[in-house]
Design a protein around this motif. Structure first.
Motif, mmCIF file in Angstrom:
data_model
loop_
_atom_site.group_PDB
_atom_site.id
_atom_site.type_symbol
_atom_site.label_atom_id
_atom_site.label_comp_id
_atom_site.label_asym_id
_atom_site.label_seq_id
_atom_site.Cartn_x
_atom_site.Cartn_y
_atom_site.Cartn_z
ATOM 1 N N LEU A 93 0.815 -1.054 0.063
ATOM 2 C CA LEU A 93 -0.083 -0.018 0.148
ATOM 3 C C LEU A 93 0.857 1.191 0.056
ATOM 4 N N THR A 95 2.528 4.917 0.793
ATOM 5 C CA THR A 95 2.422 5.906 2.015
ATOM 6 C C THR A 95 3.496 7.017 1.329
ATOM 7 N N GLY A 328 7.620 -2.483 -1.701
ATOM 8 C CA GLY A 328 6.379 -1.471 -1.652
ATOM 9 C C GLY A 328 5.712 -1.440 -3.017
ATOM 10 N N ALA A 330 5.931 -0.102 -6.001
ATOM 11 C CA ALA A 330 7.037 -0.074 -7.492
ATOM 12 C C ALA A 330 6.004 0.668 -8.450
ATOM 13 N N LYS A 332 6.205 2.835 -10.622
ATOM 14 C CA LYS A 332 6.379 3.204 -11.922
ATOM 15 C C LYS A 332 6.211 2.136 -12.963
ATOM 16 N N TYR A 333 5.851 0.865 -12.375
ATOM 17 C CA TYR A 333 5.326 -0.470 -13.018
ATOM 18 C C TYR A 333 4.043 -0.599 -12.775
ATOM 19 N N TYR A 379 11.310 -9.540 -15.028
ATOM 20 C CA TYR A 379 12.425 -8.675 -15.606
ATOM 21 C C TYR A 379 13.601 -8.538 -14.541
HETATM 22 P P1 NAP Z 1 9.384 -0.078 -3.778
HETATM 23 O O1 NAP Z 1 7.989 -0.204 -4.130
HETATM 24 O O2 NAP Z 1 9.616 -1.751 -2.855
HETATM 25 O O3 NAP Z 1 10.213 -0.484 -5.079
HETATM 26 C C1 NAP Z 1 11.670 0.190 -5.056
HETATM 27 C C2 NAP Z 1 12.393 -0.899 -6.208
HETATM 28 O O4 NAP Z 1 12.241 -2.023 -5.641
HETATM 29 C C3 NAP Z 1 11.357 -0.901 -7.726
HETATM 30 O O5 NAP Z 1 11.597 0.273 -8.034
HETATM 31 C C4 NAP Z 1 12.262 -2.090 -7.997
HETATM 32 O O6 NAP Z 1 13.360 -1.908 -8.452
HETATM 33 C C5 NAP Z 1 12.146 -2.832 -6.794
HETATM 34 N N1 NAP Z 1 10.936 -3.786 -6.708
HETATM 35 C C6 NAP Z 1 9.885 -3.466 -5.680
HETATM 36 N N2 NAP Z 1 8.957 -4.634 -5.897
HETATM 37 C C7 NAP Z 1 9.314 -5.359 -6.782
HETATM 38 C C8 NAP Z 1 8.888 -6.430 -7.492
HETATM 39 N N3 NAP Z 1 7.752 -7.091 -7.078
HETATM 40 N N4 NAP Z 1 9.491 -7.127 -8.339
HETATM 41 C C9 NAP Z 1 10.683 -6.789 -8.931
HETATM 42 N N5 NAP Z 1 11.472 -5.510 -8.389
HETATM 43 C C10 NAP Z 1 10.455 -4.980 -7.317
HETATM 44 O O7 NAP Z 1 9.649 1.097 -2.893
HETATM 45 P P2 NAP Z 1 9.634 2.423 -2.852
HETATM 46 O O8 NAP Z 1 9.614 3.094 -4.371
HETATM 47 O O9 NAP Z 1 10.594 3.215 -1.810
HETATM 48 O O10 NAP Z 1 8.112 2.583 -2.221
HETATM 49 C C11 NAP Z 1 7.059 3.027 -3.004
HETATM 50 C C12 NAP Z 1 6.032 3.098 -2.325
HETATM 51 O O11 NAP Z 1 5.593 1.734 -1.544
HETATM 52 C C13 NAP Z 1 6.008 4.114 -1.155
HETATM 53 O O12 NAP Z 1 4.520 4.645 -1.027
HETATM 54 C C14 NAP Z 1 6.076 3.279 0.132
HETATM 55 O O13 NAP Z 1 5.774 3.928 1.313
HETATM 56 C C15 NAP Z 1 5.308 2.067 -0.120
HETATM 57 N N6 NAP Z 1 5.809 1.005 0.723
HETATM 58 C C16 NAP Z 1 4.923 0.089 1.134
HETATM 59 C C17 NAP Z 1 5.250 -1.193 1.777
HETATM 60 C C18 NAP Z 1 4.203 -2.279 2.141
HETATM 61 O O14 NAP Z 1 2.825 -2.099 1.770
HETATM 62 N N7 NAP Z 1 4.404 -3.129 2.988
HETATM 63 C C19 NAP Z 1 6.727 -1.324 1.993
HETATM 64 C C20 NAP Z 1 7.684 -0.573 1.366
HETATM 65 C C21 NAP Z 1 7.122 0.472 0.696
HETATM 66 P P3 NAP Z 1 13.767 -1.424 -10.087
HETATM 67 O O15 NAP Z 1 13.508 -0.126 -10.024
HETATM 68 O O16 NAP Z 1 15.381 -1.771 -10.000
HETATM 69 O O17 NAP Z 1 13.101 -2.279 -10.987
#
Ligand code: NAP
Length: 405
Positions: A93, A95, A328, A330, A332-333, A379
């Motif tokens: 989700l 944040t 989290g 992600a 952008k995807y 990917y």
């Molecule tokens: P993120 O969503 O985890 O993404 C960071 C990077 O990790 C992505 O750009 C991607 O790397 C890689 N990644 C994440 N999930 C992936 C997947 N399923 N498969 C492959 N690669 C994956 O972290 P963030 O960009 O810091 O956070 C985005 C949002 O998610 C924020 O709003 C944050 O608060 C929220 N968040 C939620 C939770 C939760 O719900 N428990 C946990 C953490 C963050 P590449 O760019 O290298 O492809």
């Protein structure tokens, strides 16, 4: 009600053959991932039990979908439904950083008192790792989930509350903080919350024949919070005199050798811990830590075994449990059917274990392992595995199902 999981008097679960399990698809890439994960979990249960058992997944609202439909980010009804069903699973989700609402993930953990965030980190053959000898990595993190800086007690610089806190600090400690430009956060760590977390970690180590439990803390600097976590954690060790040996006793009594059948209770300062797990992973097994340390070390360990796309997790309390991806949204995807659904799928396998459906959980894990050995992956893995074929999120789920034999 016959499709509801209930609690037995001893705290174990009573799981019907067709349990109803609430799920939150999540924001961003969540819906893509959830669709893929449900496909795999349904297939594993069907294959294992030949139709005798089946999960009835029930969607509950949280995050952007909830806000659009109800005007609330985390409706009360969602929390109530999870509470009454005892077991739930969720995607990530959103944040916002530095502004806006508090984390819904944190709210779910705190509202349902899911005090232990449990994250296993085990190397899967064929996954590219930035470490030498990744086969040695097999750890499980027990992260305190309800307090520490995550409690969310903080005041923005310049607010009346921040100024009052600064005045109090000046009066009690003599420290002068800039009263207009200092933000204040509070770090509560309590005895009872520490003890129940460490107890759970030690009990897990006993039940699963693990070798050691390490308390990861920064008690040299934060003496009355992280130092207290260590002190109370060591006290819990003394509740298990037939199983637990402290590092002190190891040298005083046992000449540095852990007696057969005993578990060593170690402690490491947090910064050292980061280099320890990287350089000597085989020496670490179960890790128990306060909330923020757990957040950081989880992502490091996930990276060591191939990245966030494959890192599962569970938030467990004494009344219910919510299984969730470590990564989290992600964003952008989002909607591209691209990211790795492995984290939610493996969290689902943890959920099946928790329900006592271990055969189905094993099938999920072995099928995902086989898909990776076949080099047919999403990917994030494809870009690191030579000659791999890149699959979409949904195609990877198909591949995992095909690997169930
Ligand atoms: P993120 O969503 O985890 O993404 C960071 C990077 O990790 C992505 O750009 C991607 O790397 C890689 N990644 C994440 N999930 C992936 C997947 N399923 N498969 C492959 N690669 C994956 O972290 P963030 O960009 O810091 O956070 C985005 C949002 O998610 C924020 O709003 C944050 O608060 C929220 N968040 C939620 C939770 C939760 O719900 N428990 C946990 C953490 C963050 P590449 O760019 O290298 O492809």
């Amino acid at each position: 009600m016959k499709n509801i999981i209930t609690l037995n008097n001893d705290g174990s679960l009573n799981v019907p053959d067709t349990p109803q399990i609430p799920y939150i698809p999540g924001d961003g890439t969540g819906p893509d991932i959830w669709k893929a994960a449900q496909r795999v979990l349904d297939a594993a249960v069907e294959k294992t039990y030949g139709g005798k058992k089946k999960i009835r997944f029930l969607e509950v609202l949280a995050g952007e979908a909830a806000f659009e439909q109800t005007g609330e980010w985390l409706p009360k009804e969602t929390l109530e439904t999870i509470k009454t069903h005892r077991v739930a699973i969720k995607g990530p989700l959103t944040t916002p950083v530095g502004k806006g609402m508090r984390s819904l993930n944190v709210a779910i953990r705190q509202e349902l008192d899911l005090f232990a965030c449990i994250r296993p980190v085990k190397y899967i053959q064929g996954v590219p790792s930035p470490c030498n000898g990744p086969e040695a990595i097999n750890m499980i993190i027990f992260r305190e989930n309800t307090e520490d800086l995550y409690k969310g007690i903080e005041w923005e610089a310049g607010t009346e509350e921040a100024k009052q806190a600064i005045a109090f600090i000046r009066e009690k400690s003599g420290q002068n903080l800039d009263e207009n430009f200092t933000g204040i956060g509070i770090k509560p760590i309590s005895r009872d919350n520490t003890k129940r977390l460490v107890r759970k970690a030690i009990q897990y180590a006993i039940d699963h024949n693990r070798q050691n439990v390490t308390l990861m803390h920064k008690g040299n600097i934060m003496k009355f919070t992280e130092g207290a976590f260590l002190k109370w954690g060591l006290e819990v060790g003394t509740e298990f005199p037939h199983k637990i040996v402290s590092e002190q006793a190891l040298w005083d009594k046992y000449d540095g050798k852990v007696p057969q059948g005993k578990i060593l209770l170690k402690d490491r300062i947090a910064d050292n811990m980061f280099q320890q797990v990287l350089m000597r992973p085989s020496e670490y097994d179960v890790i128990a830590c306060p909330n923020l340390n757990g957040d950081y070390i989880s992502d490091l360990l996930a990276a060591m075994v191939g990245g966030l796309g494959l890192a599962p997790g569970a938030n467990v309390g004494s009344e219910c449990a919510v299984f969730e991806a470590t990564h989290g949204t992600a964003p952008k995807y989002a909607g591209m059917d691209k990211v790795n659904p492995g984290s939610v799928i493996l969290s689902g396998a943890m959920m099946l274990d928790h329900m006592g459906w271990q055969e189905a959980a094993e099938l999920v894990r072995s099928a995902i392992g086989q898909a990776i050995l076949n080099k047919r992956v999403t990917y994030d893995l494809a870009r690191q595995i030579p000659l791999a074929i890149e699959l979409k999120c949904s195609e990877f789920a198909e591949e995992i199902c095909a690997c169930m034999g």
